[in-house]
Enzyme design. Structure first.
Site, PDB file in Angstrom:
ATOM      1  N   HIS A 187      -9.976  -5.857   9.310  1.00 17.20           N
ATOM      2  CA  HIS A 187     -10.574  -5.650   7.985  1.00 17.20           C
ATOM      3  C   HIS A 187     -11.938  -4.997   8.105  1.00 17.20           C
ATOM      4  O   HIS A 187     -12.771  -5.114   7.210  1.00 17.20           O
ATOM      5  CB  HIS A 187     -10.750  -6.984   7.248  1.00 17.20           C
ATOM      6  N   GLU A 193       0.804  -1.217   0.000  1.00 18.24           N
ATOM      7  CA  GLU A 193       0.000   0.000   0.000  1.00 18.24           C
ATOM      8  C   GLU A 193       0.839   1.270   0.000  1.00 18.24           C
ATOM      9  O   GLU A 193       0.486   2.258  -0.657  1.00 18.24           O
ATOM     10  CB  GLU A 193      -0.974  -0.016   1.177  1.00 18.24           C
TER      11      GLU A 193
END
Lengths: 337, 101
Positions: A135, A67
């Site tokens: 998540h 990321e």
């Protein structure tokens, strides 16, 4: 087949996002998409379906699971003249990219006296839907406090499209936060659907007795709670913020001036949350009003569905919070000489 | 025998589907394994394939239109000449295989 052109279509949430991105890539040869599985797979939620086939691997690029590198590449590409959309599926993983996002993307314009602009969109998917502690989070409020970042969060098909169109025309970095529980939804989208400008909330349900402000998936929770409350004679006004940075305090204050009671609702944590910011700013403008905040309990979101549900606001908790708010004594409008 | 073609439910998160494409029209004969219809969902394309020899008799939901999971999409029959009813509700559910792709 009908000879009449179809004006209003019903589309899935993912298709609204896809249409906004497709139209941008059609119109702007500098616009590109980067992210994990955005290519041939079509996006984790198929929200980029068909783009790889239409625009090819140079403009719709799969990236490694990295990321910080994805956002860093996006910033460099944006500074060099491209218009990248970087998709990080789960919002939780933007934490890995906070350094480039906060220290470079958000600051580039300031550090260079406006010479470098970073027209970058980082798309994140927030919210809890059975995927556990790392998540499921919603920390839009963390990003709202970064000068130079704009943060938007659609609640339905029309503003998913309209906010993405605006994000892909902005001249600085935008964080676009969608939500796992919005992807199964569908809704109408006009062929000539408008862009949704940043900094403009909308009244999703007019009401007289209390104002509930929410964004993203929590708007539908607020609307469901309003339906429950309406049956008992309590008439809620629901405001969909749509844009978190900048915030549309004017629309919120107009509503609270009318109702005299404000419930802030968010899926993220209450502490230092969106509700805290809005409650403070509303009272700075209007003086004391009845206000209450509702958000997740201060615990990680469990992957156990019972515990997940127990930790998050739902329609019953929102309805109870409004009832409790309205039981508190009314605060008379301040005397102003 | 006449059957209604339905996407059997419930399927998690999926209440409605949109017909993407019919791979036949009134009178088309299908063999086991033949693709009958593709459906769009919020996340995938669903392929519905014939499980036995069957004839497509009437499409109830055209391409681009929406239908609830569990509600009929078409009427099928074992042979091409069985008279059709006005409504599909009371027909037996056809045996199909389906796959999310």
């Amino acid at each position: 087949m009908s000879a009449e052109p179809v004006r209003m279509r019903r589309v899935f949430f993912r298709e609204a996002i896809c249409r906004a991105v497709r139209e941008t890539l059609d119109a702007d040869p500098n616009a590109i998409v980067m992210g994990q599985d955005v290519g041939a797979f079509g996006g984790s939620y198929r929200e980029f379906s068909g783009l790889f086939e239409r625009f090819g691997p140079a403009r719709v690029r799969d990236t490694p699971v990295a990321e910080a590198a994805m956002v860093g590449l996006g910033i460099g590409a944006a500074a060099a003249g491209l218009r990248p959309l970087v998709s990080i599926t789960y919002m939780d993983f933007v934490l890995l990219a906070l350094d480039p996002l906060v220290n470079y993307a958000a600051k580039a314009r300031f550090k260079t006296g406006g010479q470098i602009r970073v027209p970058l969109v980082v798309k994140l998917t927030a919210g809890a839907k059975g995927q556990g502690v790392a998540h499921s989070q919603s920390f839009e409020s963390w990003l709202m406090s970064v000068p130079g970042l704009r943060v938007v969060a659609p609640s339905n098909v029309a503003n998913a499209y309209g906010l993405m169109r605006s994000a892909l025309q902005a001249d600085g970095p935008v964080v676009y936060v969608d939500h796992k529980r919005l992807f199964p939804t569908s809704g109408p989208l006009d062929d000539s659907a408008p862009e949704v400008p940043f900094g403009m909330a909308t009244v999703s349900r007019p009401g007289r007795h209390a104002t509930v402000i929410a964004h993203s998936y929590m708007v539908s929770v607020a609307l469901a709670a309003s339906g429950v409350l309406a049956a008992t004679g309590i008439d809620c006004e629901v405001i969909d913020l749509r844009s978190l940075a900048p915030l549309d305090l004017a629309t919120v204050c107009t509503s609270v001036s009318k109702t005299g009671a404000l419930l802030t609702l968010e899926e993220g944590q209450v502490a230092c949350g969106i509700g805290a910011e809005i409650a403070c700013q509303v009272q700075a403008r209007l003086g004391p009003v009845r206000v209450s905040r509702l958000g997740a309990v201060p615990a990680p979101v469990s992957s156990n569905s019972v515990l997940e549900a127990a930790s998050l606001p739902d329609a019953a908790r929102v309805a109870e919070a409004v009832r409790r708010l309205l039981r508190t004594p009314e605060i008379p409008p301040p005397h102003r000489g | 025998m006449l059957y209604k073609l339905v996407l059997p439910g419930p399927i998690d998160d999926l209440s409605e589907v949109r017909v993407l494409e019919w791979h036949g029209s009134t009178g088309t004969r299908f063999n086991p394994g033949d693709l009958v219809v593709e459906l769009d969902t919020h996340k995938a394309v669903v392929e519905m394939r014939a499980s036995s020899k069957t004839v497509l008799r009437r499409i109830l939901v055209a391409a681009g239109e929406w239908q609830q999971v569990g509600e009929p999409l078409a009427i099928l029959s074992d042979s091409a000449d069985e008279p059709l009813p006005d409504r599909a509700e009371n027909l037996a559910q056809s045996s199909v295989t389906y796959e999310m792709v």
